[in-house]
Every structure is written in structure tokens, then in C-alpha cells.
Write an enzyme that holds these catalytic residues in place. Structure first.
Site, PDB file in Angstrom:
ATOM      1  N   GLU A  96      27.850  68.344 105.549  1.00  0.00           N
ATOM      2  CA  GLU A  96      28.327  67.051 106.045  1.00  0.00           C
ATOM      3  C   GLU A  96      29.846  66.914 105.921  1.00  0.00           C
ATOM      4  OE1 GLU A  96      24.346  64.665 104.473  1.00  0.00           O
ATOM      5  OE2 GLU A  96      26.141  64.722 103.227  1.00  0.00           O
TER       6      GLU A  96
ATOM      7  N   GLY B 124      33.404  65.569 106.617  1.00  0.00           N
ATOM      8  CA  GLY B 124      34.006  64.399 107.245  1.00  0.00           C
ATOM      9  C   GLY B 124      35.494  64.605 107.366  1.00  0.00           C
ATOM     10  N   ARG B 125      36.150  64.508 106.201  1.00  0.00           N
ATOM     11  CA  ARG B 125      37.607  64.634 106.141  1.00  0.00           C
ATOM     12  C   ARG B 125      38.143  65.873 106.845  1.00  0.00           C
ATOM     13  NH1 ARG B 125      40.363  62.873 101.524  1.00  0.00           N
ATOM     14  NH2 ARG B 125      38.286  62.757 100.615  1.00  0.00           N
TER      15      ARG B 125
ATOM     16  N   ARG C 138      44.705  55.170 100.209  1.00  0.00           N
ATOM     17  CA  ARG C 138      44.390  56.322  99.360  1.00  0.00           C
ATOM     18  C   ARG C 138      45.485  56.620  98.334  1.00  0.00           C
ATOM     19  NH1 ARG C 138      44.036  60.898 100.892  1.00  0.00           N
ATOM     20  NH2 ARG C 138      42.447  61.608  99.447  1.00  0.00           N
TER      21      ARG C 138
ATOM     22  N   TYR D  96      43.693  56.536  94.897  1.00  0.00           N
ATOM     23  CA  TYR D  96      43.407  57.850  94.305  1.00  0.00           C
ATOM     24  C   TYR D  96      44.658  58.569  93.826  1.00  0.00           C
ATOM     25  CZ  TYR D  96      39.193  57.324  97.251  1.00  0.00           C
ATOM     26  OH  TYR D  96      38.057  56.885  97.855  1.00  0.00           O
TER      27      TYR D  96
ATOM     28  N   CYS E  62      52.686  42.915  99.364  1.00  0.00           N
ATOM     29  CA  CYS E  62      53.237  42.316  98.154  1.00  0.00           C
ATOM     30  C   CYS E  62      52.662  42.960  96.901  1.00  0.00           C
ATOM     31  CB  CYS E  62      52.968  40.823  98.167  1.00  0.00           C
ATOM     32  SG  CYS E  62      53.754  40.055  99.572  1.00  0.00           S
ATOM     33  N   GLU E  63      52.910  44.245  96.748  1.00  0.00           N
ATOM     34  CA  GLU E  63      52.433  45.032  95.607  1.00  0.00           C
ATOM     35  C   GLU E  63      53.427  46.159  95.409  1.00  0.00           C
ATOM     36  OE1 GLU E  63      49.204  45.660  94.007  1.00  0.00           O
ATOM     37  OE2 GLU E  63      48.166  43.958  94.931  1.00  0.00           O
TER      38      GLU E  63
ATOM     39  N   TYR F 238      39.567  58.392 106.279  1.00  0.00           N
ATOM     40  CA  TYR F 238      39.732  57.376 105.227  1.00  0.00           C
ATOM     41  C   TYR F 238      41.057  56.623 105.341  1.00  0.00           C
ATOM     42  CZ  TYR F 238      35.880  60.248 103.693  1.00  0.00           C
ATOM     43  OH  TYR F 238      34.702  60.952 103.677  1.00  0.00           O
TER      44      TYR F 238
HETATM   45  C1  LIG Z   1      31.642  61.180 101.758  1.00  0.00           C
HETATM   46  C2  LIG Z   1      30.479  62.010 102.006  1.00  0.00           C
HETATM   47  C3  LIG Z   1      30.586  63.136 102.816  1.00  0.00           C
HETATM   48  C4  LIG Z   1      31.884  63.567 103.455  1.00  0.00           C
HETATM   49  O1  LIG Z   1      32.877  63.861 102.540  1.00  0.00           O
HETATM   50  P1  LIG Z   1      34.271  64.481 103.064  1.00  0.00           P
HETATM   51  O2  LIG Z   1      35.094  64.596 101.845  1.00  0.00           O
HETATM   52  O3  LIG Z   1      34.833  63.490 104.032  1.00  0.00           O
HETATM   53  O4  LIG Z   1      33.958  65.768 103.716  1.00  0.00           O
HETATM   54  C5  LIG Z   1      29.453  63.888 103.048  1.00  0.00           C
HETATM   55  N1  LIG Z   1      28.267  63.543 102.498  1.00  0.00           N
HETATM   56  C6  LIG Z   1      28.121  62.467 101.706  1.00  0.00           C
HETATM   57  C7  LIG Z   1      26.802  62.160 101.132  1.00  0.00           C
HETATM   58  C8  LIG Z   1      29.207  61.665 101.437  1.00  0.00           C
HETATM   59  O5  LIG Z   1      29.068  60.593 100.652  1.00  0.00           O
END
Ligand SMILES: *Cc1c(COP(=O)(O)O)cnc(C)c1O
EC number: 4.1.1.20
Length: 479
Positions: A332, A334-335, A376, A380, A407-408, A437
Site C-alpha cells: 500500500e 502512498g507517499r 508536517r 513531525y 500566528c505560531e 500529506y
Molecule cells: C498510511 C498508510 C499507508 C501508506 O503509507 P505511506 O507512508 O504513505 O506509504 C499504507 N497502509 C496503511 C494501513 C496506512 O495507514
């Protein structure tokens, strides 16, 4: 490899910035791994994306604005598709689910589907976007630790391909709903494997003291397999649920496969226990996402084929060790798909030279966005890079901190970067790596309207997410 998101590594050494930051030979240079692949600096010094000068984009769409390189995002998606197809060819195959939480819009959902990826959502809102985009529900996965009754109902009514169960409450809830609806809901069980990915604490999700999943820890129940084994028992006992397999996600910004080796071994140990106890082998295994990207000039990158090959080797090896048939694997990311595909274009409003202890100074460059479009850095302690985008400069590099308009004092966009010493109000600055993100976590703090997202491809630009206006904000305020 360096995973500098850990805040403690940011030993700030005054004027010279953090230890890892290197002064560039030419402050106008672009490091390819940071930028969407169509980004170039023209002979006039102006940054171009998909052939369009950012000065034109700023004039047409305003700033701040997210610029999303369609060809780049598609290429990253296709690279995952091809890498996992190749690496798991000869095993039981693999599916890539794009983690929509990193950035989701109808256009992006369609591109992802056109590139042969599936889609992972974690709320009713993300599910609604996916369905509005016309994504085949069978290709959607739905995870999350507190899915509401209504969200679960919508998921099973739509025919979502898998629901990742995260708690005993949810097992009961979904089993009841599916029975009422007369369906057998396909599910996975999220397992917490006790692996701490080498990353910032807030985004490491598989160590024990956190909210996600079912623990393997024997301490919880005294029995082998812990809460996760008990979850398997309950799911198998529910006639309205169909167990596809186990799911594990160990964190984000992960730069090497070692964490996956441990998590895969532990999940497959549970799979072996399930076979011993129930006489079944589960057909699927989800290893989550979290593959790291480069945010600064000093970060490394790795290619999808590297992670795919490493994971295939790990899965094959661990399955052999337990005598299990290799399941169909899913991941999975994403980033690593959406992150590098977009950048944020800002206009500089003010420049301030601030004196630090010991006579050093820091150049504070204020831009017209900030923590409302990129939380972020504050959340983070994440590091970013940036470049002067509206012109090239012959001025020497100067250590700068790019801050927002909120304002931070923690409203920092880029904590440390070298910009040309003559950076001035009216200049445009671009921050790469904000596709994941960024807009997804954007807020209206200080009643700042959230920026739009403009997709660029082949010399054309179009809005795929409209920028908010003050009217949008006032519409929600009903007095
Ligand atoms: C956030 C998340 C991802 C994706 O994470 P990335 O760092 O964006 O690759 C995949 N699976 C689950 C269950 C997540 O919570």
C-alpha cells in the site's frame, strides 16, 4: 541510510544549519530525485513543470498552489505495478493499492486505476471520492481503527473488495451488519507485529503502545498469537465474514527492508499457527506501505523494483521456513507515489535577517502559506528542501528558513535550506515533495483558505481541486 526525520538528529549548529545540510555549489541547481520528472529550469532561470513556467502558473492560479505532475504520478504508479508484477511473477502474484490518504482526488483516483493499481481508503470521505471517481469497488480496500457503522455499511453495500478489521468491536459490528445485509464481507485482520520502523515516533505504527491492529504479543492473552489469533478465531466463527488474510503496516518513511523482514516473519508465524489450529491457509497477505522518499538534498531514494524484489525474497523465504504456500501479496504505497509528484508554489512576502546568539544570523523568508498547507514540519519535525523558482540568481547561497503566515512561531515550511542571498519579496519559491500529506492534511487554521491543486501535463494546466475562497469558509459559518 539516513532517516533524519527523528528530531534528535537535527543538531542545529547556528548559521551553518543542521549537520546534514550541505551548501550547494550552485544554488540554482535542481537535484533530480527531489523533483517531479518534468521539472526543469529554463535558460531564463524560471522553473518549468510539464513545460509551463511557474511564473505563468502563479499568474493564472495564484499562490500558494500545489502543482501536480500527472506524468510523474502515473510513472510512479506504473513503476510499482511493473515492479511487483515482475518480482512476484512465479509466486502467487501481487497487487498494489495506492494509499489514498496521502492525496486523493477524483482525477488522481482515475489515474491510479488507469495505471492498474487498486485503492486503499481509510474513511467514508475517501471512500466517497473513490466511488465518485468511478473506481470499481472490488478494487478498493478499507482500513482504519474506528470505522463507523455507517462507513462499514457503505463499504459492504458498495461491494468493497476488502475491509481490514482493526478491533474486536469492529469484528462484532461488521459481522452483524453483513449478516443483516445478507452478504459475506471479505476481510483481512490487521496485525501489530511489534516492529518499530526506523522513523519518527508519531508515524511508526507497529510497535506495541499504539492504537492500530491486533497485537501478536502473548502477554495480552497469555496464549500464542495473542489478540491477533483470537481475532482470527472470532472472524472464522462469523459466517458473514470471509477471511482473506493478514495485514501489517509497520510505519512510514522506511528506507530499508529490515523492518519488513521481521514483520513478514511474525505475520507468517501466525499464519502457520492458524493452519495448525484451524487447518486453513490464508490466500492473501498485505505488507502495508511506508516506503520512504527524498525530501532534502541529502536524502537517498530507492526504486520500487528494489523494494519489490526484497519483499518477494522475504515472503518466499519465510513461507518456505514455515512450509506455507506463498499467498498473494499486496502493498500500500502512498507517499512514494504521490509525494514526489507534486510541489508547492509560494510567493515570498517578507525577508528578515534575524540575529542569533553568538553573532550568527538567520534569513527568515515568509511565504503566503505555511502550516495550513504543510503541517508536517511542525508535526513531525520533517525536513524539506526548496528553490528560488521565478529566476536564477548569481548571489551566493545563504542559509534560510522558510516560514508561513500563521500566528505560531512553529509555523515553519522549510527549516533549513540554502537560498540565494538576494531572495526578495515577490520572488516565487517552490518546495518539492509535498504531494503526500500536504493538501491531504491541510487545515483552515487562521481562516486561511486551503490551496487548490493544479494538474500539469504536456504543456497544459488544469485545476483538479479548486482553491478555497473566503466565501467557502463563510458558507460553513452559519452564525
Ligand atoms: C498510511 C498508510 C499507508 C501508506 O503509507 P505511506 O507512508 O504513505 O506509504 C499504507 N497502509 C496503511 C494501513 C496506512 O495507514
Amino acid at each position: 541510510m539516513r532517516a533524519h526525520e527523528a528530531g534528535a538528529l537535527h543538531a542545529d549548529i547556528g548559521q551553518h544549519g543542521p549537520e546534514w545540510l550541505r551548501e550547494p555549489a550552485d544554488v540554482n541547481d535542481l537535484l533530480p530525485q527531489l523533483w517531479p520528472r518534468t521539472v526543469t529550469r529554463g535558460s531564463d532561470g524560471v522553473l518549468r513543470i510539464a513545460g509551463i513556467p511557474v511564473t505563468e502558473l502563479a499568474a493564472e492560479f495564484g499562490t500558494p498552489v500545489f502543482l501536480l505532475d500527472e506524468a510523474d504520478l502515473r510513472a510512479r504508479a506504473a513503476a510499482y505495478r511493473d515492479a511487483f508484477a515482475a518480482a512476484f511473477d512465479g509466486l502467487a502474484g501481487a497487487d498494489v493499492y495506492y494509499a489514498g490518504k496521502s492525496f486523493l482526488s477524483k482525477a488522481v483516483a482515475r489515474w491510479i486505476a488507469e495505471e492498474g493499481l487498486r485503492l486503499d481508503v481509510c474513511t467514508g470521505g475517501e471512500l466517497a471520492v473513490a466511488l465518485a471517481a468511478g473506481i470499481d469497488p472490488a478494487l478498493i480496500g478499507f482500513h482504519g481503527n474506528n470505522k463507523s457503522l455507517s462507513e462499514l455499511d457503505r463499504a459492504i453495500s458498495a461491494g468493497v473488495g476488502r475491509i481490514v478489521l482493526d478491533s474486536f468491536d469492529e469484528i462484532d459490528r461488521l459481522a452483524g451488519l453483513a449478516a443483516e445485509r445478507g452478504v459475506r464481507a471479505p476481510v483481512m485482520i490487521r496485525v501489530t507485529v511489534g516492529v518499530e520502523a526506523h522513523t519518527h515516533e508519531y508515524i511508526a505504527t507497529a510497535h506495541e503502545d499504539q492504537k492500530f491492529g491486533f497485537s501478536l504479543n502473548r502477554g495480552n492473552t497469555g496464549a500464542p498469537g495473542g489478540a491477533a489469533a483470537e481475532a482470527v478465531r472470532r472472524v472464522l466463527a462469523a459466517p458473514s465474514l470471509r477471511l482473506l488474510g493478514l495485514h501489517s503496516h509497520i510505519g512510514s518513511q522506511i528506507y530499508d527492508a529490515a523492518g519488513f523482514e521481521v514483520s513478514t516473519r511474525r505475520v507468517l508465524e501466525l499464519a502457520a499457527q492458524i493452519r495448525a489450529e484451524h487447518g486453513i491457509e490464508l490466500p492473501e497477505l498485505d505488507l502495508g506501505g511506508g516506503f520512504g522518499i527524498a525530501y532534502t538534498t541529502q536524502d537517498e531514494v530507492f526504486e520500487p523494483i528494489e523494494i519489490a524484489t526484497a519483499l518477494a525474497k522475504i515472503v518466499e523465504h519465510e513461507c518456505a521456513a514455515y512450509g506455507l504456500a506463498v499467498p498473494r501479496v499486496s502493498v500500500e504505497p502512498g507517499r512514494s507515489i504521490s509525494g514526489p509528484a507534486a510541489c508547492t508554489l509560494y510567493e515570498v512576502g517578507t525577508v528578515k535577517q534575524v540575529e542569533l546568539d553568538g553573532g550568527a544570523t538567520r534569513k527568515y523568508v515568509s511565504v503566503d502559506g505555511g502550516m495550513s498547507d504543510n503541517i508536517r514540519t511542525a508535526l513531525y519535525d520533517a525536513s524539506y528542501s526548496c528553490t528560488l523558482a521565478s529566476r536564477a540568481s548569481a548571489a551566493p547561497p545563504a542559509l534560510a528558513r522558510v516560514v508561513g503566515k500563521h500566528c505560531e512561531s512553529g509555523d515553519i515550511v522549510v527549516r533549513d535550506e540554502f537560498l540565494p542571498a538576494d531572495v526578495s519579496p515577490g520572488d516565487l519559491i517552490v518546495v518539492p515533495g509535498t504531494g503526500a500529506y500536504g493538501r491531504a492534511m491541510a487545515s483552515n487554521y487562521n481562516h486561511v483558505p486551503r490551496p487548490g491543486v493544479v494538474a500539469v501535463a504536456d504543456g497544459t494546466a488544469r485545476v483538479i481541486v479548486r482553491a478555497e475562497t473566503e466565501d467557502d469558509l463563510l458558507r460553513l459559518d452559519v452564525g
